[in-house]
Write an enzyme that holds these catalytic residues in place. Structure first.
Site, PDB file in Angstrom:
ATOM      1  N   ASP A  45      -3.781   6.896   4.627  1.00  0.00           N
ATOM      2  CA  ASP A  45      -3.428   6.065   6.501  1.00  0.00           C
ATOM      3  C   ASP A  45      -3.537   7.217   7.465  1.00  0.00           C
ATOM      4  O   ASP A  45      -1.902   7.204   7.888  1.00  0.00           O
ATOM      5  CB  ASP A  45      -2.750   4.855   6.379  1.00  0.00           C
ATOM      6  CG  ASP A  45      -2.624   4.371   8.073  1.00  0.00           C
ATOM      7  OD1 ASP A  45      -3.531   4.600   8.276  1.00  0.00           O
ATOM      8  OD2 ASP A  45      -2.195   3.162   7.624  1.00  0.00           O
ATOM      9  N   SER A  97      -3.428  -4.053  14.977  1.00  0.00           N
ATOM     10  CA  SER A  97      -2.017  -3.744  14.012  1.00  0.00           C
ATOM     11  C   SER A  97      -1.023  -2.343  14.440  1.00  0.00           C
ATOM     12  O   SER A  97      -0.507  -1.777  13.792  1.00  0.00           O
ATOM     13  CB  SER A  97      -3.298  -3.241  12.373  1.00  0.00           C
ATOM     14  OG  SER A  97      -3.705  -2.441  12.747  1.00  0.00           O
ATOM     15  N   HIS A 154      -1.704   5.068  10.798  1.00  0.00           N
ATOM     16  CA  HIS A 154      -1.161   3.465  11.414  1.00  0.00           C
ATOM     17  C   HIS A 154       0.443   4.980  10.829  1.00  0.00           C
ATOM     18  O   HIS A 154      -0.088   6.342  10.818  1.00  0.00           O
ATOM     19  CB  HIS A 154      -0.613   3.137   9.943  1.00  0.00           C
ATOM     20  CG  HIS A 154      -1.545   0.977  10.920  1.00  0.00           C
ATOM     21  ND1 HIS A 154      -2.824   1.416  10.266  1.00  0.00           N
ATOM     22  CD2 HIS A 154      -2.012   0.456  11.676  1.00  0.00           C
ATOM     23  CE1 HIS A 154      -3.471   0.102  10.805  1.00  0.00           C
ATOM     24  NE2 HIS A 154      -2.691  -0.274  11.735  1.00  0.00           N
TER      25      HIS A 154
END
Ligand code: NAG
Ligand code: NAG
Ligand code: NAG
Ligand code: NAG
Ligand code: NAG
Ligand code: NAG
Ligand code: NAG
Length: 445
Positions: free
Chosen positions: A422, A175, A425
């Protein structure tokens, strides 16, 4: 895992005056050797480690210059290809350009800001769309990566697409790689809006075509690169332990490999997960399986074996795309992890040396360096290391944080329930755009 943890920046304490003198000699010798190499061939140029250290010459690398092969390998510089279109006429440019180690530098203020925003790009996934999700501070958008000793021009979508006419790229990985693809699509769609021509059921593997440039970009979901039996739903809840096969590559990418002119690969984070490991048809152990009577397979062992298989496949494949391996992307959780309230609320980059990453960051990065260098030493295919590690390490301010979720705070400024940070990312646009600036430079266009 303890025994595998690498020392912070091995080699830092090896510097001595003696080494500098050797280095100078090597630099001079290398200058002569280089002329010979370049004028006799414009093919890949594989140099011994000492020459590479000397050639790149930046502080970071000279400090780790070890002139005798030591028991422990230093971090080597990579990306030593002369470039495909270069001729010996370009020798001078090449020398000039490559004297600069583009991976070592600092973030400097960039008043012009990003080349696109949430309003001008339709390819930003909601979990990385910090602007749309309500992130207020904007300073994180106004930095550019400045290598010591040269300037890194911003990604130029027009030049990129022009030179990629009739070509195809595949980006293969997890990802974070998908995060990178969003940035790339945003940068390219300013020039031409691509058409999505394929996606799998879960939209994890996708393909876009830029019709007027006849350029194809494929995103291939393969978070382990090796064969994996995954028993989890889209929220990452697992129903049974993962089963990984260290000696079998994932067909998701190997079956398509022959279709691509350029390939970018990156992974790593998924190896932190609990998993049962198979090799040659038998279970060899398990990573992080409490209460199971299985040998512990370390992250380091699994990642190293995987990269060996991957690079061996690339080197021995009759098809020869240009392959980039992108290094480990560090997280910046502080005061906890994903699951324990970790945060990343800094609003400015770190200065050089202010933060050196976590043990796991240095371990994974070192494994990548070791295995990549072994692979190019063996040779067989054009491979380059896109080393985004250092510059990413300095950007704790550019992660999605709570803004992976739309409007994560209520009117009183309290974090809504179920909002997790997060810190892995990256916001798009943001620091991740620099990965494409580096790529542009490495492509030599
Ligand atoms: C982009 O973000 C701004 C806030 O920064 C917001 O006002 C705007 O609606 C967003 N645009 C889209 C298309 O979501
Ligand atoms: C792209 O392919 C077309 C059709 O095969 C060809 O006419 C054209 O010259 C090619 N362009 C480049 C830059 O290779
Ligand atoms: C597009 O590129 C492919 C090669 O990737 C080529 O076979 C094809 O002819 C090209 N098509 C056009 C319309 O140029
Ligand atoms: C291969 O891709 C499919 C569809 O995108 C995905 O469900 C599967 O998990 C992938 N395989 C591996 C080993 O990751
Ligand atoms: C793999 O296992 C087979 C038996 O199942 C054995 O004959 C072979 O030597 C093994 N290969 C390796 C590389 O260990
Ligand atoms: C664990 O496995 C070993 C070898 O397979 C066996 O000798 C031992 O009895 C097992 N221990 C338990 C607690 O099951
Ligand atoms: C950042 O988060 C920490 C907790 O991890 C908190 O103590 C601090 O006040 C926060 N800073 C800002 C500016 O919100």
């Amino acid at each position: 895992m303890g025994s595998e943890l690498v020392q912070p920046w091995p080699g830092l304490n090896r510097k001595s005056n003696h080494a500098w003198i050797k280095l100078l000699l090597v630099t001079l010798l290398f200058g002569v050797a280089f002329r010979f190499f370049v004028s006799s061939s414009n093919q890949r140029l594989v140099l011994p480690d000492y020459a590479r250290h000397a050639f790149f010459g930046g502080l970071h690398w000279t400090e780790s210059a070890s002139l005798e092969p030591g028991p422990e390998k230093d971090f080597d510089v990579e990306e030593i290809d002369a470039g495909d279109q270069r001729t010996s006429d370009a020798q001078q440019d090449f020398l000039q350009e490559r004297r600069c180690d583009i991976f070592t530098g600092e973030w400097v203020y960039n008043p012009s800001g990003p080349l696109y925003t949430n309003d001008t790009c339709r390819f930003i996934e909601s979990t990385q769309n910090c602007m749309t999700n309500g992130r207020q501070d904007r300073e994180y958008l106004y930095w550019k990566w400045k290598p010591y000793g040269c300037d890194l021009p911003a990604f130029n979508g027009e030049k990129f697409l022009e030179s990629m006419r009739n070509k195809s790229w595949a980006l293969i990985g997890d990802s974070i790689l998908r995060n990178h693809v969003q940035s790339m699509l945003c940068l390219l769609s300013r020039i031409e809006d691509p058409e999505e021509v394929y996606h799998d059921e879960a939209f994890k593997s996708r393909r876009w075509h830029f019709k007027s440039h006849n350029f194809t970009l494929s995103l291939i979901w393969s978070p382990f690169l090796i064969k994996a039996d995954i028993f989890e739903n889209d929220d990452g809840e697992s129903k049974a332990d993962l089963e990984l096969h260290l000696d079998i590559l994932d067909k998701n990418w190997t079956d398509l490999y022959q279709n691509f002119d350029y390939v970018m690969i990156s992974t790593g984070q998924w190896f932190l997960k609990t998993a049962i490991y198979w090799d040659n048809g038998t279970v060899i152990g398990c990573h992080y399986c409490k209460g199971r009577n299985l040998t512990d397979v370390s992250i380091g062992y699994a990642y190293r074996r995987t990269l060996q298989e991957v690079f061996q496949f690339i080197n021995s494949s009759p098809h020869k795309p240009i392959v980039y391996y992108r290094t480990w992307s560090p997280d910046h959780f502080e005061n906890g992890e994903w699951w324990s309230g970790g945060t990343c609320n800094r609003t400015q980059p770190y200065k050089k040396g202010e933060y050196n990453g976590k043990d796991i960051d240095r371990l994974m990065r070192k494994i990548e360096y070791d295995e990549f260098n072994d692979a190019i030493r063996l040779g067989g295919s054009p491979m380059r290391l896109l080393d985004t590690f250092d510059l990413s390490l300095l950007r704790p301010d550019s992660h999605s944080g709570p803004f992976r979720t739309f409007r994560p705070f209520d009117e009183q400024g309290r974090r809504k329930p179920n909002v997790v940070n997060d810190c892995l990312h990256w916001c798009v646009p943001g620091a991740i755009d620099a990965w494409n600036d580096l790529l542009m430079h490495m492509l030599g266009i």
